[in-house]
Enzyme design. Structure first.
Site, PDB file in Angstrom:
ATOM      1  N   TRP A  13     -13.874 -89.056 -86.413  1.00  0.00           N
ATOM      2  CA  TRP A  13     -15.341 -89.089 -86.303  1.00  0.00           C
ATOM      3  C   TRP A  13     -15.849 -88.394 -85.038  1.00  0.00           C
ATOM      4  O   TRP A  13     -17.035 -88.135 -84.917  1.00  0.00           O
ATOM      5  CB  TRP A  13     -15.848 -90.542 -86.316  1.00  0.00           C
ATOM      6  CG  TRP A  13     -15.165 -91.447 -85.326  1.00  0.00           C
ATOM      7  CD1 TRP A  13     -14.142 -92.306 -85.601  1.00  0.00           C
ATOM      8  CD2 TRP A  13     -15.434 -91.570 -83.921  1.00  0.00           C
ATOM      9  NE1 TRP A  13     -13.754 -92.960 -84.451  1.00  0.00           N
ATOM     10  CE2 TRP A  13     -14.530 -92.524 -83.404  1.00  0.00           C
ATOM     11  CE3 TRP A  13     -16.341 -90.974 -83.043  1.00  0.00           C
ATOM     12  CZ2 TRP A  13     -14.505 -92.895 -82.061  1.00  0.00           C
ATOM     13  CZ3 TRP A  13     -16.320 -91.338 -81.705  1.00  0.00           C
ATOM     14  CH2 TRP A  13     -15.412 -92.278 -81.226  1.00  0.00           C
ATOM     15  N   CYS A  16     -10.136 -86.854 -77.240  1.00  0.00           N
ATOM     16  CA  CYS A  16      -8.713 -87.095 -76.916  1.00  0.00           C
ATOM     17  C   CYS A  16      -8.299 -86.363 -75.652  1.00  0.00           C
ATOM     18  O   CYS A  16      -7.235 -86.639 -75.109  1.00  0.00           O
ATOM     19  CB  CYS A  16      -7.827 -86.615 -78.056  1.00  0.00           C
ATOM     20  SG  CYS A  16      -8.227 -87.391 -79.586  1.00  0.00           S
ATOM     21  N   LYS A  63      -9.880 -85.959 -96.135  1.00  0.00           N
ATOM     22  CA  LYS A  63     -10.421 -87.329 -96.057  1.00  0.00           C
ATOM     23  C   LYS A  63     -11.091 -87.413 -94.683  1.00  0.00           C
ATOM     24  O   LYS A  63     -10.428 -87.548 -93.660  1.00  0.00           O
ATOM     25  CB  LYS A  63      -9.280 -88.339 -96.212  1.00  0.00           C
ATOM     26  CG  LYS A  63      -9.492 -89.684 -95.539  1.00  0.00           C
ATOM     27  CD  LYS A  63     -10.578 -90.532 -96.168  1.00  0.00           C
ATOM     28  CE  LYS A  63     -10.794 -91.805 -95.362  1.00  0.00           C
ATOM     29  NZ  LYS A  63     -11.643 -91.616 -94.160  1.00  0.00           N
ATOM     30  N   PRO A  64     -12.436 -87.290 -94.652  1.00  0.00           N
ATOM     31  CA  PRO A  64     -13.121 -87.372 -93.362  1.00  0.00           C
ATOM     32  C   PRO A  64     -13.245 -88.822 -92.910  1.00  0.00           C
ATOM     33  O   PRO A  64     -13.096 -89.741 -93.727  1.00  0.00           O
ATOM     34  CB  PRO A  64     -14.506 -86.788 -93.669  1.00  0.00           C
ATOM     35  CG  PRO A  64     -14.724 -87.068 -95.123  1.00  0.00           C
ATOM     36  CD  PRO A  64     -13.370 -87.128 -95.786  1.00  0.00           C
ATOM     37  N   GLY A 109      -6.122 -88.345 -84.972  1.00  0.00           N
ATOM     38  CA  GLY A 109      -6.563 -89.734 -84.845  1.00  0.00           C
ATOM     39  C   GLY A 109      -5.629 -90.477 -83.903  1.00  0.00           C
ATOM     40  O   GLY A 109      -4.974 -89.877 -83.049  1.00  0.00           O
ATOM     41  N   GLU A 115      -6.458 -95.044 -73.647  1.00  0.00           N
ATOM     42  CA  GLU A 115      -7.526 -94.071 -73.780  1.00  0.00           C
ATOM     43  C   GLU A 115      -8.850 -94.823 -73.666  1.00  0.00           C
ATOM     44  O   GLU A 115      -9.096 -95.746 -74.441  1.00  0.00           O
ATOM     45  CB  GLU A 115      -7.425 -93.468 -75.181  1.00  0.00           C
ATOM     46  CG  GLU A 115      -7.480 -92.002 -75.202  1.00  0.00           C
ATOM     47  CD  GLU A 115      -7.280 -91.425 -76.597  1.00  0.00           C
ATOM     48  OE1 GLU A 115      -6.970 -92.145 -77.560  1.00  0.00           O
ATOM     49  OE2 GLU A 115      -7.449 -90.221 -76.694  1.00  0.00           O
ATOM     50  N   GLU A 125      -2.214 -84.790 -84.300  1.00  0.00           N
ATOM     51  CA  GLU A 125      -2.924 -84.646 -83.023  1.00  0.00           C
ATOM     52  C   GLU A 125      -3.417 -86.047 -82.698  1.00  0.00           C
ATOM     53  O   GLU A 125      -4.395 -86.521 -83.258  1.00  0.00           O
ATOM     54  CB  GLU A 125      -4.051 -83.630 -83.198  1.00  0.00           C
ATOM     55  CG  GLU A 125      -4.522 -83.023 -81.900  1.00  0.00           C
ATOM     56  CD  GLU A 125      -5.756 -83.725 -81.378  1.00  0.00           C
ATOM     57  OE1 GLU A 125      -5.567 -84.706 -80.603  1.00  0.00           O
ATOM     58  OE2 GLU A 125      -6.868 -83.332 -81.731  1.00  0.00           O
ATOM     59  N   LEU A 126      -2.700 -86.716 -81.795  1.00  0.00           N
ATOM     60  CA  LEU A 126      -2.913 -88.161 -81.603  1.00  0.00           C
ATOM     61  C   LEU A 126      -3.598 -88.438 -80.264  1.00  0.00           C
ATOM     62  O   LEU A 126      -4.255 -87.573 -79.705  1.00  0.00           O
ATOM     63  CB  LEU A 126      -1.559 -88.868 -81.738  1.00  0.00           C
ATOM     64  CG  LEU A 126      -0.791 -88.514 -83.032  1.00  0.00           C
ATOM     65  CD1 LEU A 126       0.569 -89.172 -83.070  1.00  0.00           C
ATOM     66  CD2 LEU A 126      -1.598 -88.879 -84.273  1.00  0.00           C
TER      67      LEU A 126
HETATM   68  C1  SIN Z   1     -10.272 -84.257 -79.930  1.00  0.00           C
HETATM   69  O1  SIN Z   1     -10.810 -85.013 -79.167  1.00  0.00           O
HETATM   70  O2  SIN Z   1      -9.504 -84.681 -80.800  1.00  0.00           O
HETATM   71  C2  SIN Z   1     -10.491 -82.764 -79.898  1.00  0.00           C
HETATM   72  C3  SIN Z   1     -11.192 -82.283 -78.728  1.00  0.00           C
HETATM   73  C4  SIN Z   1     -11.318 -80.780 -78.656  1.00  0.00           C
HETATM   74  O3  SIN Z   1     -10.946 -80.035 -79.563  1.00  0.00           O
HETATM   75  O4  SIN Z   1     -11.792 -80.341 -77.627  1.00  0.00           O
END
Ligand code: SIN
Length: 482
Positions: free
Chosen positions: A155, A289, A179-180, A233, A386, A255-256
């Protein structure tokens, strides 16, 4: 409902059509700023996901047989349409996600840049020739699309995290079921409407919104037709998808979570470092992230940096993302805000001091004023987790060796940043940080042209750049006896 956009779709996007879920059930999507109902969206279940997978599998036969140039033209058109309609897309994005409209526009540009980039790469999915091991042997390596891809997206970037996966997949000839996030399905569905308008054949892109992410994830993982899952996620869900995909031996890219250190050495340009720390910390209200999660400042410049940084924090405007000049929108939910506040409480209980927090009362429950914390230590939860909110913890350190050890003291390894001028230190710090991405004198590392991704429990696989293509192809080698 504020938006009148023709791209405001609420049904699932399967086989080129917007369609209700088979059960006709829906789930509600709310504006995180004021909790207003934005839409009731088709609530897909496993049967709908299977329909979408079938459609993607049928479309794969045609799509993979097009030339790279043909796919490129269609992708380019999709990217152009995103640019043409960027104001409408940004409005939908801010309404459902909350980020400031200015950032939403930046996200649409970022999202479109992946489509533009991979439209070009579609023409360059080169193979290789290898000198044979015998004089009558010729060896050729070709790259082929892996097949149907299941993309599960978050999100926090409801547009760009989709295009960053879908564009390379489509470029090489794969087809996709997305799947958003159930919190932000409207930006995804708008992308489906634009794909139709661009002339992307039916079934090449499918979107299954659902309030039951685990059911859809499970369907993707256990389905043999789905050859690859690309997920952005949490580390927890990434691990679950990995174990669920074991039975079908699926290729994954993950991508965690992250826990980015942002290090300021004593020879850094402090004004620049503070400016970039603001950008890296408060983009999307800290809900990224790659957000600066732990800001480490060398003791001799600690007070000076704190002063410059706090000055800048005090100017940030918190409010409705649709209002002009707002820098920090709402957190995605009140629950998310409570989680962030819990981290602050834990730190304060363990001795942290609130160095700065605006006294003004935010206009909505999900808004949160930024907080600057000092007197911190690694025992605190916010050192380990995080934060995903506008909290800036400023740690003090003495030596390079100490800060490298602290920076690496986490299971995560996504983004890291440091500021300083000494060239030999720049090399050693860059090489010793156990992270997939290192910003050196910059807090802004996200770009289409570079490989985005992590190490350790931040996952594997790379998105964007020429490397992004590799995630969606398999290598085949032809051993040719002449
Ligand atoms: C993310 O927070 O998953 C991606 C951030 C970004 O691409 O800069």
């Amino acid at each position: 409902m504020e938006t009148k956009s023709e791209f405001f779709q609420t049904k699932a996007f399967i086989d080129g059509d917007f369609t209700p879920s088979e059960s006709s059930s829906t789930f509600d999507v709310f504006n995180p700023y004021n909790s207003q109902l934005l839409a009731s969206v088709a609530d897909c279940n496993s049967d709908d996901a299977l329909r979408a997978i079938d459609s993607a599998q049928r479309a794969f036969r045609l799509w993979k047989s097009l030339t790279g140039i043909e796919r490129s033209k269609l992708l380019n058109r999709w990217g152009e349409l995103m640019q043409i309609h960027k104001e409408e897309l940004a409005e939908i994005l801010t309404l459902e996600q909350g980020k400031p409209y200015r950032e939403a526009i930046a996200e649409i540009n970022y999202g479109a840049s992946f489509v533009e980039w991979f439209a070009e790469e579609a023409k360059r999915v080169y193979g290789d020739t290898i000198p044979g091991e015998l004089c009558n042997k010729r060896i050729i390596v070709i790259k082929q699309p892996i097949g149907v891809v299941g993309a599960i997206t978050p999100w926090n970037f409801p547009n760009a995290m989709i295009t960053r996966k879908v564009a390379p997949a489509l470029a090489v000839g794969c087809t996709v079921v997305v799947k958003p996030s159930e919190l932000t399905p409207l930006s995804a569905l708008a992308l489906g409407a634009l794909a139709n308008l661009a002339g992307i054949p039916k079934g090449v892109l499918n979107i299954v919104p659902s309030s039951k992410p685990s059911e859809i994830g499970n369907t993707f993982c256990n389905n043999d037709a789905v050859k690859k899952i690309s997920f952005t996620g949490s580390t927890k869900i990434g691990k679950l998808l990995t174990s669920q995909s074991a039975s079908t031996v699926k290729k994954l890219s993950l991508e965690l979570g992250g826990n980015a250190p942002f290090i300021v050495f004593d020879d850094a340009d402090l004004e620049l470092a503070a400016q970039h720390a603001i950008a890296a910390k408060f983009r999307n209200a800290g809900q990224t992230c790659v957000s600066a999660n732990r800001i480490f400042v060398q003791w001799s410049v600690y007070d000076e940096f704190l002063e410059i940084f706090t000055q800048k924090v005090s100017k940030l405007k918190v409010g409705n993302g649709l209002d002009a000049n707002v820098d920090i929108g709402p957190l995605i939910s009140e629950k998310a805000k409570q989680n962030v506040l819990r981290l602050v409480d834990d730190a304060v209980e363990l001795g942290a001091k609130i160095f700065y927090q605006s006294k003004s009362k935010p206009k909505a429950e999900s808004l949160m004023n930024p907080i600057v914390l000092t007197h911190l230590n690694p025992q605190m939860e916010l050192f380990k987790k995080e934060i995903f909110g506008p909290i800036a913890p400023i740690y003090e350190f003495s030596t390079e060796q100490q800060v490298i050890e602290l920076a690496n003291r986490t299971p995560y390894g996504l983004a890291s940043y440091f500021f300083g001028k000494d060239h030999s230190r720049i090399w050693s710090v860059a090489e010793n940080l156990e992270y997939g991405m290192v910003g050196i004198n910059t807090g802004m590392i996200s770009t289409t042209v570079a490989p985005f991704g992590g190490v350790k429990q931040s996952g594997y696989g790379r998105e964007g750049s020429k490397y992004g293509i590799d995630e969606f192809v398999s290598l085949k080698y032809l051993s040719w006896s002449i």
